[in-house]
Every structure is written in C-alpha cells, then in structure tokens.
Design a protein around this motif. Structure first.
Motif: not given
Length: 116
Positions: A2-12, A42-56
């Motif tokens: 499994e590949a993991i990505a985290q996005a921390k301190h998202i202001r939502i 509004a939370a879809a944008k940071p979740v998409l960014k984290a998903l793309d990072s996990a795929v990368a």
C-alpha cells in the motif's frame, strides 16, 4: 503493498471532510478522481490532492503500476484547534474553535476476500 499520502493541517472541519472521504473509500482510482472532480464540497480539492500524491508515491517510490489500484484506506483525523473568542451580550465572551483535519489516503491492489 500500500502507498500512503497524508495532508495535514487542512483548515476544514473533520466532520465535513469525512463526508467527502466516505465517497471514495473502496473505489478504483479513476472512479474516485471523477467523484472528487464533480463534488461541490470544499474538502474535495485537498482530498483529490492527497489521492494524486498517493498514486504518485505508488508509481515512483514502489515502482508499481497504479492504473488498477483502488483506495484501500481513506480516513480523516482531527488536527489542531485554533481557539478564538467572540464578544457576546453583557460583556461576556464565547469561545470559537476553528478545527482542522489530517487526511490519510492509501492506495493499493484490490484485495479479494477468500470464501470460507
């Protein structure tokens, strides 16, 4: 694997972010991206960014082909709270807690459940 990505301190607030993360849990990568791109939250944008990072991370660090991967792990934890006060009637003050989220997205191959 499994590949993991985290996005921390998202202001939502985590409660709002969990609604979006629940949409993509268990979906294929392409379907999850479509869900997030079409979402009005509004939370879809940071979740998409984290998903793309996990795929990368899966493609670059582990040298895996992420085309047939699914979202194996999607969770939202509570981050720090920024504390403020607002004035109220008769000289009182009321606390305001500005919440933040920690988003964790994991992608990996689809796991088939063995029959008993």
């Amino acid at each position: 694997m499994e590949a993991i990505a985290q996005a921390k301190h998202i202001r939502i607030a985590p409660r709002k972010t969990r609604l979006v993360v629940g949409l993509i849990r268990g979906l294929a990568i392409n379907e999850a991206r479509k869900q997030l791109l079409l979402s009005k939250k509004a939370a879809a944008k940071p979740v998409l960014k984290a998903l793309d990072s996990a795929v990368a991370n899966a493609e670059h660090n582990m040298k895996l082909n992420a085309a047939e991967f699914v979202v194996t792990r999607a969770q939202v934890d509570e981050g720090i709270k920024i504390k403020r006060f607002t004035p109220r009637a008769q000289g009182r003050a009321t606390p305001i807690r500005l919440r933040s989220s920690h988003i964790t997205i994991g992608v990996g191959p689809k796991v088939s459940k063995a029959k008993k």
